[in-house]
Design a protein around this motif. Structure first.
Motif, PDB file in Angstrom:
ATOM      1  N   PHE A  52       0.895  -1.180   0.029  1.00 39.21           N
ATOM      2  CA  PHE A  52       0.010   0.189  -0.119  1.00 39.21           C
ATOM      3  C   PHE A  52       0.970   1.316  -0.086  1.00 39.21           C
ATOM      4  CE2 PHE A  52      -4.654  -0.552   0.963  1.00 39.21           C
ATOM      5  CZ  PHE A  52      -4.925  -1.480   0.306  1.00 39.21           C
ATOM      6  N   SER A  53       1.998   1.237   0.748  1.00 39.90           N
ATOM      7  CA  SER A  53       2.767   2.533   0.796  1.00 39.90           C
ATOM      8  C   SER A  53       3.382   2.888  -0.486  1.00 39.90           C
ATOM      9  CB  SER A  53       4.105   2.110   1.699  1.00 39.90           C
ATOM     10  OG  SER A  53       4.784   1.349   1.438  1.00 39.90           O
ATOM     11  N   SER A  54       3.516   1.932  -1.517  1.00 31.57           N
ATOM     12  CA  SER A  54       4.052   2.265  -2.936  1.00 31.57           C
ATOM     13  C   SER A  54       2.898   1.888  -3.910  1.00 31.57           C
ATOM     14  CB  SER A  54       5.241   1.578  -3.028  1.00 31.57           C
ATOM     15  OG  SER A  54       5.169   0.150  -3.022  1.00 31.57           O
ATOM     16  N   GLY A  55       1.558   1.665  -3.392  1.00 25.65           N
ATOM     17  CA  GLY A  55       0.669   1.334  -4.738  1.00 25.65           C
ATOM     18  C   GLY A  55      -0.160   2.536  -5.062  1.00 25.65           C
ATOM     19  N   GLY A  56       0.056   3.528  -4.575  1.00 25.29           N
ATOM     20  CA  GLY A  56      -0.607   4.637  -5.216  1.00 25.29           C
ATOM     21  C   GLY A  56      -0.162   5.127  -6.639  1.00 25.29           C
ATOM     22  N   ALA A  57      -0.698   6.438  -6.911  1.00 24.21           N
ATOM     23  CA  ALA A  57      -0.330   6.965  -8.350  1.00 24.21           C
ATOM     24  C   ALA A  57      -0.304   8.639  -8.215  1.00 24.21           C
ATOM     25  CB  ALA A  57      -1.272   6.539  -9.240  1.00 24.21           C
ATOM     26  N   LEU A  58       0.076   9.165  -9.197  1.00 28.76           N
ATOM     27  CA  LEU A  58       0.072  10.607  -9.198  1.00 28.76           C
ATOM     28  C   LEU A  58       0.738  11.286  -7.870  1.00 28.76           C
ATOM     29  CD1 LEU A  58      -3.336  10.942 -11.065  1.00 28.76           C
ATOM     30  CD2 LEU A  58      -1.182  11.057 -11.959  1.00 28.76           C
ATOM     31  N   TRP A  59      -0.174  12.329  -7.315  1.00 33.66           N
ATOM     32  CA  TRP A  59       0.286  12.910  -6.173  1.00 33.66           C
ATOM     33  C   TRP A  59      -0.096  11.733  -4.979  1.00 33.66           C
ATOM     34  CZ3 TRP A  59      -4.333  13.722  -8.619  1.00 33.66           C
ATOM     35  CH2 TRP A  59      -5.339  13.357  -7.902  1.00 33.66           C
ATOM     36  N   PHE A  60      -0.679  10.770  -4.985  1.00 30.26           N
ATOM     37  CA  PHE A  60      -0.968  10.145  -3.791  1.00 30.26           C
ATOM     38  C   PHE A  60      -0.356   8.638  -3.701  1.00 30.26           C
ATOM     39  CE2 PHE A  60      -4.596   9.636  -6.632  1.00 30.26           C
ATOM     40  CZ  PHE A  60      -4.666   8.288  -6.690  1.00 30.26           C
ATOM     41  N   THR A  61       0.966   8.708  -4.038  1.00 35.18           N
ATOM     42  CA  THR A  61       1.687   7.684  -4.149  1.00 35.18           C
ATOM     43  C   THR A  61       1.621   6.387  -3.021  1.00 35.18           C
ATOM     44  OG1 THR A  61       3.845   8.544  -3.528  1.00 35.18           O
ATOM     45  CG2 THR A  61       3.219   8.567  -6.052  1.00 35.18           C
ATOM     46  N   ASP A  62       1.714   6.985  -1.680  1.00 38.68           N
ATOM     47  CA  ASP A  62       1.434   6.479  -0.565  1.00 38.68           C
ATOM     48  C   ASP A  62       0.222   6.244   0.003  1.00 38.68           C
ATOM     49  OD1 ASP A  62       1.943   4.986   1.981  1.00 38.68           O
ATOM     50  OD2 ASP A  62       3.172   6.633   2.685  1.00 38.68           O
ATOM     51  N   LEU A  63      -0.448   5.050  -0.196  1.00 41.00           N
ATOM     52  CA  LEU A  63      -1.941   4.839   0.254  1.00 41.00           C
ATOM     53  C   LEU A  63      -1.999   4.708   1.630  1.00 41.00           C
ATOM     54  CD1 LEU A  63      -3.017   2.272  -2.667  1.00 41.00           C
ATOM     55  CD2 LEU A  63      -3.552   4.886  -2.609  1.00 41.00           C
ATOM     56  N   THR A  64      -1.036   4.661   2.362  1.00 42.44           N
ATOM     57  CA  THR A  64      -1.079   4.552   3.995  1.00 42.44           C
ATOM     58  C   THR A  64      -1.144   5.995   4.544  1.00 42.44           C
ATOM     59  OG1 THR A  64       1.098   4.490   4.203  1.00 42.44           O
ATOM     60  CG2 THR A  64       0.266   2.415   3.672  1.00 42.44           C
ATOM     61  N   ALA A  65      -1.028   6.752   3.848  1.00 38.90           N
ATOM     62  CA  ALA A  65      -0.756   8.397   4.344  1.00 38.90           C
ATOM     63  C   ALA A  65      -1.814   9.147   3.803  1.00 38.90           C
ATOM     64  CB  ALA A  65       0.616   8.717   3.977  1.00 38.90           C
ATOM     65  N   PRO A  66      -2.298  10.035   4.532  1.00 43.72           N
ATOM     66  CA  PRO A  66      -3.332  10.894   4.196  1.00 43.72           C
ATOM     67  C   PRO A  66      -3.008  11.872   3.167  1.00 43.72           C
ATOM     68  CG  PRO A  66      -3.335  11.007   6.600  1.00 43.72           C
ATOM     69  CD  PRO A  66      -1.999  10.168   6.120  1.00 43.72           C
ATOM     70  N   ASP A  67      -3.985  12.370   2.413  1.00 39.82           N
ATOM     71  CA  ASP A  67      -3.571  12.911   1.274  1.00 39.82           C
ATOM     72  C   ASP A  67      -3.189  14.579   1.583  1.00 39.82           C
ATOM     73  OD1 ASP A  67      -3.492  14.471  -1.261  1.00 39.82           O
ATOM     74  OD2 ASP A  67      -5.484  14.079  -1.965  1.00 39.82           O
ATOM     75  N   SER A  68      -2.005  14.812   1.411  1.00 38.40           N
ATOM     76  CA  SER A  68      -1.673  16.150   2.146  1.00 38.40           C
ATOM     77  C   SER A  68      -2.029  17.242   1.219  1.00 38.40           C
ATOM     78  CB  SER A  68      -0.053  16.259   2.187  1.00 38.40           C
ATOM     79  OG  SER A  68       0.416  15.831   1.174  1.00 38.40           O
ATOM     80  N   THR A  69      -2.421  16.984  -0.124  1.00 35.90           N
ATOM     81  CA  THR A  69      -2.666  18.090  -0.945  1.00 35.90           C
ATOM     82  C   THR A  69      -4.248  18.238  -0.853  1.00 35.90           C
ATOM     83  OG1 THR A  69      -3.293  16.356  -2.900  1.00 35.90           O
ATOM     84  CG2 THR A  69      -1.040  17.163  -2.435  1.00 35.90           C
ATOM     85  N   TRP A  70      -5.172  17.451  -0.198  1.00 43.15           N
ATOM     86  CA  TRP A  70      -6.418  17.684   0.065  1.00 43.15           C
ATOM     87  C   TRP A  70      -7.187  17.521  -1.523  1.00 43.15           C
ATOM     88  CZ3 TRP A  70      -9.281  19.809   4.341  1.00 43.15           C
ATOM     89  CH2 TRP A  70      -8.817  19.634   5.448  1.00 43.15           C
ATOM     90  N   ILE A  71      -6.525  16.937  -2.508  1.00 43.64           N
ATOM     91  CA  ILE A  71      -7.335  16.776  -3.802  1.00 43.64           C
ATOM     92  C   ILE A  71      -8.259  15.768  -3.418  1.00 43.64           C
ATOM     93  CG2 ILE A  71      -7.118  16.275  -6.230  1.00 43.64           C
ATOM     94  CD1 ILE A  71      -4.220  17.348  -6.198  1.00 43.64           C
ATOM     95  N   LEU A  72      -8.069  14.706  -3.224  1.00 41.21           N
ATOM     96  CA  LEU A  72      -9.110  13.749  -3.072  1.00 41.21           C
ATOM     97  C   LEU A  72     -10.064  14.176  -2.115  1.00 41.21           C
ATOM     98  CD1 LEU A  72      -6.719  10.395  -2.815  1.00 41.21           C
ATOM     99  CD2 LEU A  72      -8.223  11.268  -4.722  1.00 41.21           C
ATOM    100  N   PRO A  73      -9.880  14.541  -0.747  1.00 43.43           N
ATOM    101  CA  PRO A  73     -11.157  14.863   0.028  1.00 43.43           C
ATOM    102  C   PRO A  73     -11.995  16.079  -0.655  1.00 43.43           C
ATOM    103  CG  PRO A  73      -8.743  14.866   1.222  1.00 43.43           C
ATOM    104  CD  PRO A  73      -8.453  14.619  -0.155  1.00 43.43           C
ATOM    105  N   VAL A  74     -11.239  17.042  -1.298  1.00 47.68           N
ATOM    106  CA  VAL A  74     -12.040  18.076  -1.818  1.00 47.68           C
ATOM    107  C   VAL A  74     -12.854  17.743  -2.941  1.00 47.68           C
ATOM    108  CG1 VAL A  74     -12.092  20.396  -3.055  1.00 47.68           C
ATOM    109  CG2 VAL A  74     -10.631  20.221  -0.804  1.00 47.68           C
ATOM    110  N   SER A  75     -12.416  16.968  -3.851  1.00 50.02           N
ATOM    111  CA  SER A  75     -12.967  16.466  -4.958  1.00 50.02           C
ATOM    112  C   SER A  75     -14.314  15.408  -4.212  1.00 50.02           C
ATOM    113  CB  SER A  75     -12.219  15.017  -5.898  1.00 50.02           C
ATOM    114  OG  SER A  75     -10.994  16.093  -6.215  1.00 50.02           O
TER     115      SER A  75
END
Length: 308
Positions: free
Chosen positions: A181-204
């Motif tokens: 999971f830590s390397s299974g993300g993509a684009l700006w959320f490469t680490d799926l175990t960490a919150p999205d610090s850009t807030w793109i996913l939450p705002v979307s």
């Protein structure tokens, strides 16, 4: 009825966020611990692992694909069933209105004969009207409670998958899955175990949920009660409240929530198609339109004064 599941979902999401500490579980043996280690959650974990292994997709694609698969295989048929029930209920309204007028006249005549007060007459009217309406529901097999089946299936499924993804993200399933999971993300959320610090996913997520609420509030088939207005406003608040909640949980959960909402939105739009409604054997109603999407855009434009 996706739209009735938003408030319980937010409560579950807040609970998940509250338990997202370094230890990986919320509290010592509390209700969250019990829920996160329950059999349905383990089944969801196994299903996610099987889907990823069978398809060979990266974890971010497996999560999004799993959301689409669940919504299509489970909730879309239930949504079509809900549509059939709601259409039957709408088609019953003229008959109910006619019977109510006839009953009101009969109660008025009977009340004058027996000397009923206005309060007693109103009581008999409501009592008999409830009986008549219940008989009509039974006759057409369209009791409103049956339309809530979608909610009772969708909410537990959503919670179980969310908890399963969190277990995978915090290492509760195993360190190997957590590493994937830590390397299974993509684009700006490469680490799926960490919150999205850009807030793109939450705002979307918040914007998609708000769009769903506004779409349904812009196309009313029947007169809206004060309670329905309150519920609509509650869903608006919950949609906004989900943004900070989604920003505190692992990206895997936020990605699943966004994917599920996007697929739900597409299914809800699909269920407005006259051709698809015929395919699902949804009865035609007086409020049905031959151009539902054009009408939807016009309703949104009129509501928010969009410039053409």
């Amino acid at each position: 009825m996706w739209r009735l599941a938003r408030a319980p979902r937010a409560a579950a999401a807040a609970a998940a966020a509250a338990g997202a500490g370094p230890g990986g579980r919320g509290g010592d043996g509390g209700w969250y611990e019990w829920a996160a280690s329950s059999e349905p959650v383990h089944w969801a974990e196994g299903g996610l692992a099987a889907l990823q292994a069978a398809t060979g997709l990266p974890w971010w694609a497996a999560i999004a694909g799993g959301a689409a698969l669940l919504r299509t295989a489970v909730t879309l048929p239930l949504a079509a069933h809900q549509g059939r029930l709601l259409a039957k209920l709408e088609n019953l309204q003229p008959e109910i209105k006619g019977l109510a007028e006839r009953l009101r006249y009969e109660v008025s005549v009977r009340g004058k004969q027996l000397g009923w007060s206005e309060k007693v007459a109103r009581f008999h009217f409501k009592k008999n009207l409830r009986r008549i309406v219940t008989e009509l529901y039974i006759r057409d097999n369209c009791h409103p409670f049956k339309a809530t089946l979608l909610v009772w299936v969708q909410i537990p499924m959503w919670v179980c998958v969310s908890l399963a993804l969190r277990n995978c993200s915090v290492g509760a399933v195993g360190s190997q899955v957590q590493e994937q999971f830590s390397s299974g993300g993509a684009l700006w959320f490469t680490d799926l175990t960490a919150p999205d610090s850009t807030w793109i996913l939450p705002v979307s997520l918040g914007l998609v949920n708000l769009l769903i609420v506004e779409i349904f509030s812009s196309q009313k088939k029947m007169q809206v009660s004060r309670f329905q207005k309150l519920v609509t406003n509650l869903f608006r608040v919950v949609s906004v409240a989900m943004i900070p909640v989604a920003a505190t949980v692992p990206s895997s959960m936020a990605l699943y929530w966004l994917s599920s909402s996007l697929v739900g939105l597409s299914h809800n739009l699909l269920l407005r198609s006259p051709a698809f409604r015929r395919l699902c054997c949804i009865p035609r109603t007086k409020s049905d339109s031959d151009t539902p999407y054009r009408d939807l855009v016009a309703a949104l434009a009129a509501k928010y004064s969009f410039k053409k």
